[in-house]
Design a protein around this motif. Structure first.
Motif, PDB file in Angstrom:
ATOM      1  N   PHE A 125       0.702  -1.227  -0.178  1.00 39.37           N
ATOM      2  CA  PHE A 125       0.004  -0.096   0.130  1.00 39.37           C
ATOM      3  C   PHE A 125       0.961   1.133   0.039  1.00 39.37           C
ATOM      4  CE2 PHE A 125      -2.582   3.199   2.091  1.00 39.37           C
ATOM      5  CZ  PHE A 125      -3.533   3.232   1.168  1.00 39.37           C
ATOM      6  N   SER A 126       2.055   0.967   0.516  1.00 45.37           N
ATOM      7  CA  SER A 126       2.928   2.260   0.635  1.00 45.37           C
ATOM      8  C   SER A 126       3.171   2.885  -1.051  1.00 45.37           C
ATOM      9  CB  SER A 126       4.316   2.095   1.215  1.00 45.37           C
ATOM     10  OG  SER A 126       5.071   0.835   0.513  1.00 45.37           O
ATOM     11  N   THR A 127       3.010   2.065  -2.057  1.00 41.45           N
ATOM     12  CA  THR A 127       3.139   2.520  -3.137  1.00 41.45           C
ATOM     13  C   THR A 127       2.156   3.293  -3.756  1.00 41.45           C
ATOM     14  OG1 THR A 127       2.206   0.606  -4.279  1.00 41.45           O
ATOM     15  CG2 THR A 127       4.766   0.392  -3.863  1.00 41.45           C
ATOM     16  N   LEU A 128       1.144   3.373  -3.032  1.00 41.61           N
ATOM     17  CA  LEU A 128      -0.286   4.162  -3.587  1.00 41.61           C
ATOM     18  C   LEU A 128       0.025   5.633  -3.208  1.00 41.61           C
ATOM     19  CD1 LEU A 128      -3.161   4.167  -4.382  1.00 41.61           C
ATOM     20  CD2 LEU A 128      -3.883   4.144  -2.083  1.00 41.61           C
ATOM     21  N   PRO A 129      -0.023   6.473  -3.973  1.00 37.16           N
ATOM     22  CA  PRO A 129       0.263   7.799  -3.977  1.00 37.16           C
ATOM     23  C   PRO A 129      -0.881   8.498  -3.460  1.00 37.16           C
ATOM     24  CG  PRO A 129      -0.368   7.441  -6.556  1.00 37.16           C
ATOM     25  CD  PRO A 129      -0.496   6.410  -5.728  1.00 37.16           C
ATOM     26  N   HIS A 130      -0.713   9.670  -2.548  1.00 37.18           N
ATOM     27  CA  HIS A 130      -1.575  10.413  -1.747  1.00 37.18           C
ATOM     28  C   HIS A 130      -2.632  11.069  -3.023  1.00 37.18           C
ATOM     29  CE1 HIS A 130      -0.595   9.444   2.121  1.00 37.18           C
ATOM     30  NE2 HIS A 130       0.513  10.384   2.272  1.00 37.18           N
ATOM     31  N   LEU A 131      -3.706  11.450  -2.829  1.00 35.21           N
ATOM     32  CA  LEU A 131      -4.445  11.937  -3.793  1.00 35.21           C
ATOM     33  C   LEU A 131      -4.313  13.288  -4.193  1.00 35.21           C
ATOM     34  CD1 LEU A 131      -7.971  10.469  -2.709  1.00 35.21           C
ATOM     35  CD2 LEU A 131      -6.346   9.348  -4.180  1.00 35.21           C
ATOM     36  N   THR A 132      -4.275  13.526  -5.499  1.00 35.09           N
ATOM     37  CA  THR A 132      -4.282  14.974  -6.207  1.00 35.09           C
ATOM     38  C   THR A 132      -5.612  15.359  -6.792  1.00 35.09           C
ATOM     39  OG1 THR A 132      -1.949  14.839  -6.071  1.00 35.09           O
ATOM     40  CG2 THR A 132      -3.058  16.773  -7.094  1.00 35.09           C
ATOM     41  N   LEU A 133      -6.686  15.899  -6.062  1.00 34.78           N
ATOM     42  CA  LEU A 133      -7.832  16.161  -6.597  1.00 34.78           C
ATOM     43  C   LEU A 133      -8.225  17.442  -6.776  1.00 34.78           C
ATOM     44  CD1 LEU A 133      -9.440  13.373  -4.010  1.00 34.78           C
ATOM     45  CD2 LEU A 133      -8.741  12.976  -6.496  1.00 34.78           C
ATOM     46  N   ASN A 134      -8.078  17.725  -8.060  1.00 38.40           N
ATOM     47  CA  ASN A 134      -8.339  19.377  -8.131  1.00 38.40           C
ATOM     48  C   ASN A 134      -9.399  19.757  -9.017  1.00 38.40           C
ATOM     49  OD1 ASN A 134      -6.027  19.998  -6.704  1.00 38.40           O
ATOM     50  ND2 ASN A 134      -4.771  19.328  -8.493  1.00 38.40           N
ATOM     51  N   SER A 135     -10.591  18.798  -9.087  1.00 38.84           N
ATOM     52  CA  SER A 135     -11.614  19.018  -9.979  1.00 38.84           C
ATOM     53  C   SER A 135     -12.605  19.918  -9.379  1.00 38.84           C
ATOM     54  CB  SER A 135     -12.274  17.730 -10.113  1.00 38.84           C
ATOM     55  OG  SER A 135     -11.396  16.488 -10.730  1.00 38.84           O
ATOM     56  N   GLU A 141       3.945   2.460   8.550  1.00 40.90           N
ATOM     57  CA  GLU A 141       4.123   3.272   7.329  1.00 40.90           C
ATOM     58  C   GLU A 141       2.620   2.901   6.789  1.00 40.90           C
ATOM     59  OE1 GLU A 141       6.485   3.250   3.007  1.00 40.90           O
ATOM     60  OE2 GLU A 141       6.776   1.603   4.332  1.00 40.90           O
ATOM     61  N   ARG A 142       1.985   1.741   6.905  1.00 38.58           N
ATOM     62  CA  ARG A 142       0.896   1.539   6.233  1.00 38.58           C
ATOM     63  C   ARG A 142      -0.105   2.416   6.842  1.00 38.58           C
ATOM     64  NH1 ARG A 142      -1.388  -4.418   5.399  1.00 38.58           N
ATOM     65  NH2 ARG A 142      -0.006  -4.115   3.613  1.00 38.58           N
ATOM     66  N   VAL A 143      -0.203   2.448   8.261  1.00 41.03           N
ATOM     67  CA  VAL A 143      -1.206   3.444   9.184  1.00 41.03           C
ATOM     68  C   VAL A 143      -1.011   4.694   8.587  1.00 41.03           C
ATOM     69  CG1 VAL A 143      -1.930   4.040  11.109  1.00 41.03           C
ATOM     70  CG2 VAL A 143      -1.285   1.682  11.103  1.00 41.03           C
ATOM     71  N   ASN A 144       0.211   5.207   8.383  1.00 37.72           N
ATOM     72  CA  ASN A 144       0.156   6.612   7.961  1.00 37.72           C
ATOM     73  C   ASN A 144      -0.350   6.738   6.523  1.00 37.72           C
ATOM     74  OD1 ASN A 144       1.529   7.262  10.391  1.00 37.72           O
ATOM     75  ND2 ASN A 144       3.492   6.981   9.625  1.00 37.72           N
ATOM     76  N   ASN A 145      -0.154   5.763   5.623  1.00 37.84           N
ATOM     77  CA  ASN A 145      -0.630   6.014   4.236  1.00 37.84           C
ATOM     78  C   ASN A 145      -2.198   5.876   4.135  1.00 37.84           C
ATOM     79  OD1 ASN A 145       1.749   6.111   2.677  1.00 37.84           O
ATOM     80  ND2 ASN A 145       1.899   4.104   2.805  1.00 37.84           N
ATOM     81  N   VAL A 146      -2.706   5.273   5.200  1.00 37.82           N
ATOM     82  CA  VAL A 146      -4.067   5.231   5.319  1.00 37.82           C
ATOM     83  C   VAL A 146      -4.641   6.733   5.777  1.00 37.82           C
ATOM     84  CG1 VAL A 146      -6.236   4.321   6.219  1.00 37.82           C
ATOM     85  CG2 VAL A 146      -4.527   2.684   5.315  1.00 37.82           C
ATOM     86  N   THR A 147      -4.090   7.072   6.880  1.00 41.58           N
ATOM     87  CA  THR A 147      -4.601   8.130   7.334  1.00 41.58           C
ATOM     88  C   THR A 147      -4.322   9.445   6.591  1.00 41.58           C
ATOM     89  OG1 THR A 147      -3.779   7.554   9.661  1.00 41.58           O
ATOM     90  CG2 THR A 147      -3.785   9.969   9.271  1.00 41.58           C
ATOM     91  N   GLY A 148      -3.198   9.453   5.661  1.00 42.55           N
ATOM     92  CA  GLY A 148      -2.750  10.562   4.821  1.00 42.55           C
ATOM     93  C   GLY A 148      -3.778  10.529   3.678  1.00 42.55           C
ATOM     94  N   ASN A 179     -15.312   8.983   8.154  1.00 40.41           N
ATOM     95  CA  ASN A 179     -14.367   9.679   9.059  1.00 40.41           C
ATOM     96  C   ASN A 179     -13.356   8.510   9.134  1.00 40.41           C
ATOM     97  OD1 ASN A 179     -15.286   7.553  11.045  1.00 40.41           O
ATOM     98  ND2 ASN A 179     -17.096   8.389  10.924  1.00 40.41           N
ATOM     99  N   MET A 180     -12.257   8.966   9.985  1.00 35.54           N
ATOM    100  CA  MET A 180     -11.172   8.200  10.177  1.00 35.54           C
ATOM    101  C   MET A 180     -11.353   6.832  10.478  1.00 35.54           C
ATOM    102  SD  MET A 180      -7.907   8.277   9.645  1.00 35.54           S
ATOM    103  CE  MET A 180      -7.254   9.988   9.607  1.00 35.54           C
ATOM    104  N   GLU A 181     -12.298   6.496  11.659  1.00 36.69           N
ATOM    105  CA  GLU A 181     -12.394   5.000  12.003  1.00 36.69           C
ATOM    106  C   GLU A 181     -13.275   4.188  11.076  1.00 36.69           C
ATOM    107  OE1 GLU A 181     -11.184   4.005  14.984  1.00 36.69           O
ATOM    108  OE2 GLU A 181     -10.476   5.907  14.838  1.00 36.69           O
ATOM    109  N   THR A 182     -14.002   4.854  10.326  1.00 38.70           N
ATOM    110  CA  THR A 182     -14.794   4.065   9.177  1.00 38.70           C
ATOM    111  C   THR A 182     -13.668   3.576   8.088  1.00 38.70           C
ATOM    112  OG1 THR A 182     -15.763   5.886   7.968  1.00 38.70           O
ATOM    113  CG2 THR A 182     -17.013   4.594   9.796  1.00 38.70           C
ATOM    114  N   PHE A 183     -12.837   4.819   7.653  1.00 40.81           N
ATOM    115  CA  PHE A 183     -12.125   4.408   6.687  1.00 40.81           C
ATOM    116  C   PHE A 183     -10.965   3.298   7.210  1.00 40.81           C
ATOM    117  CE2 PHE A 183     -13.657   7.524   3.690  1.00 40.81           C
ATOM    118  CZ  PHE A 183     -12.894   7.211   2.861  1.00 40.81           C
TER     119      PHE A 183
END
Length: 485
Positions: free
Chosen positions: A16-26, A192-199, A222-226
């Protein structure tokens, strides 16, 4: 135990660490949201508000599993040679109803029963917002799962979601990681996985959820459901090579448990047009049927799937040994430059197995102990220590052989002391909880941690013994050659 975790092949899901954080500018959409009933319970304890997930079930619930099986049959699942039952390996699993031959194709879950990034949303406006924002498959599926779960019976997937574990063990909290995985190097990857999910959640919240509060109310998204939804994805999402590598949740198939002795895995079969697996052994009626989640260590199985195989049963088990440069080394800067050139850092993990260790480990040890007079060899050592290069790995520097072996032995001893201390202190962990479910979770995590530490310490002991023998033999050989001279 394996019921709390599902996935089906080492090549199926990338780290999962390879998954980039989202860049959402729509730009903000003008969708008019369809009103729907949100089911989520909120309880307040003191000055803190805790959001309780009101979907899913206990991991051993056969009632929910039976309802799932009935719904799947009514929704197009063909007659099966297996049924969901309580089992010895995992709380629930698929058990043979008839004689099953070796080489037989089983399951046949049709694509209409997959959950993919293209699945139809019960709230189509929410799905359109995410898709127009080019949200990647993982966070899209995580959001989809929460959206469908919150709608309860009005969602097509309600029977499936009701059969999912309410508390998946494939994504632990930071507090749980600090408490139960403090001795294992796998903790760093878990953090690292927890941080990626949080980010990733924070990106979604900032760029989408806060802009569309009617579609994504915070009491649901919210964070808990995610953390719950990502825990489900980590343990159950499967990549199907024959469907161009698409990822999917496959109800029914994700009830299969893992065995280290089994080689077969899931894939899409074009001829039968469904997800199947081909058995690599026969099964008798009443026997549990297994697949492989991949050739993974016990730590990797815990990290992704929430279980640890019995000690000594996993031939792929390994423990990560962390080697580090000494910052007081006169050549620290030069060695760091050589390591960075080949994609390495000042601290590097190497897997130890009962059967041996990678050649890169010895090369890194050579570099760590090499004196300034060997600076011309630093680049060669760093290249051999990297698994990203095709350089010669089996290098030898006899003049520093003893120092390199002793360096590894000292590192093994330091790691072993952490495992021993944790195992000694695990019996005195304070598990006093008012909630029976939370107490059960803590007891289960404690047992997983003890099992993992026991298996990893066993490998370290074995590796330490072999290194000691190699070191002694080298010293004896060196002394003998000196005497002959």
């Amino acid at each position: 135990m394996a019921e709390v975790s599902r996935i089906f092949h080492s090549t199926l899901i990338p780290t999962f660490s390879t998954l980039p954080h989202l860049t959402l500018n729509s730009p903000r959409s003008q969708f008019q949201p369809r009103r729907s009933t949100i089911h989520c319970s909120i309880s307040t304890t003191g000055d803190a508000t805790r959001i309780a997930i009101s979907w899913g079930c206990d991991v051993d619930s056969l009632e929910n599993a039976a309802a799932l099986q009935k719904w799947l049959s009514e929704s197009g699942l063909p007659p099966q040679k297996m049924a969901i039952e309580r089992v010895e390996v995992g709380e629930r699993g698929l058990v043979a109803l008839k004689n099953i031959r070796k080489g037989e194709k089983l399951l046949f879950v049709p694509p209409s029963l997959f959950i993919t990034a293209d699945s139809e949303w019960s709230c189509p406006e929410a799905g359109d917002v995410l898709k127009q924002s080019s949200v990647p498959d993982w966070p899209l599926l995580a959001t989809y799962l929460i959206s469908e779960a919150s709608l309860m019976k009005s969602s097509r997937w309600s029977n499936y979601i009701s059969a999912l574990p309410q508390q998946p063990y494939s994504l632990l909290t930071r507090a749980e990681l600090d408490r139960y995985l403090e001795a294992s190097q796998i903790r760093e990857r878990a953090v690292e996985r927890v941080n990626n999910v949080t980010g990733t959640y924070n990106d979604l919240r900032l760029r989408i959820f806060t802009k569309y509060p009617d579609l994504f109310p915070e009491e649901v998204f919210n964070m808990e459901t995610f953390k719950w939804s990502f825990g489900i994805l980590f343990s159950r999402l499967v990549r199907l090579p024959s469907m161009e590598g698409r990822v999917a949740l496959v109800p029914w198939a994700d009830m299969l448990n893992h065995s280290c002795e089994v080689e077969t895995f899931l894939d899409y079969d074009k001829s039968s047009q469904g997800v199947v697996f081909t058995t690599d052994r026969p099964y008798q009626p009443g026997e549990q049927v297994f697949i492989s989640y991949g050739k993974k260590s016990n730590g990797e199985l815990l990290l992704s799937y929430g279980f640890v195989p019995r000690e000594g049963t996993n031939p792929r088990d390994s423990v990560e040994l962390l080697l580090s440069l000494n910052k007081s080394d006169k050549c620290y800067k030069e060695k760091m430059e050589a390591l960075r050139k080949h994609g390495l850092s000042a601290s590097q993990c190497f897997p130890l197995q009962i059967t041996g260790w990678p050649l890169e480990l010895m090369a890194y040890a050579y570099l760590a102990v090499s004196p300034p007079s060997m600076s011309r060899q630093f680049d060669e050592m760093a290249a051999a220590a990297s698994n990203k290069t095709t350089s010669k790995k089996d290098i030898k520097y006899h003049e520093i052989e003893e120092e390199a072996l002793q360096f590894i032995l000292d590192t093994c001893e330091s790691s072993l002391s952490k495992y021993t201390r944790f195992l000694q202190e695990s019996g005195s962990m304070d598990l006093d909880m008012t909630s029976p479910k939370q107490l059960n979770r803590k007891l289960f995590l404690k047992q997983l941690a003890v099992d993992l530490c026991t298996s990893e310490r066993r490998i370290l002991f074995r590796s330490q013994y072999i290194f000691e023998v190699v070191n002694k033999n080298w010293i004896d050989l060196y002394n003998e050659s000196t005497r002959l001279e």
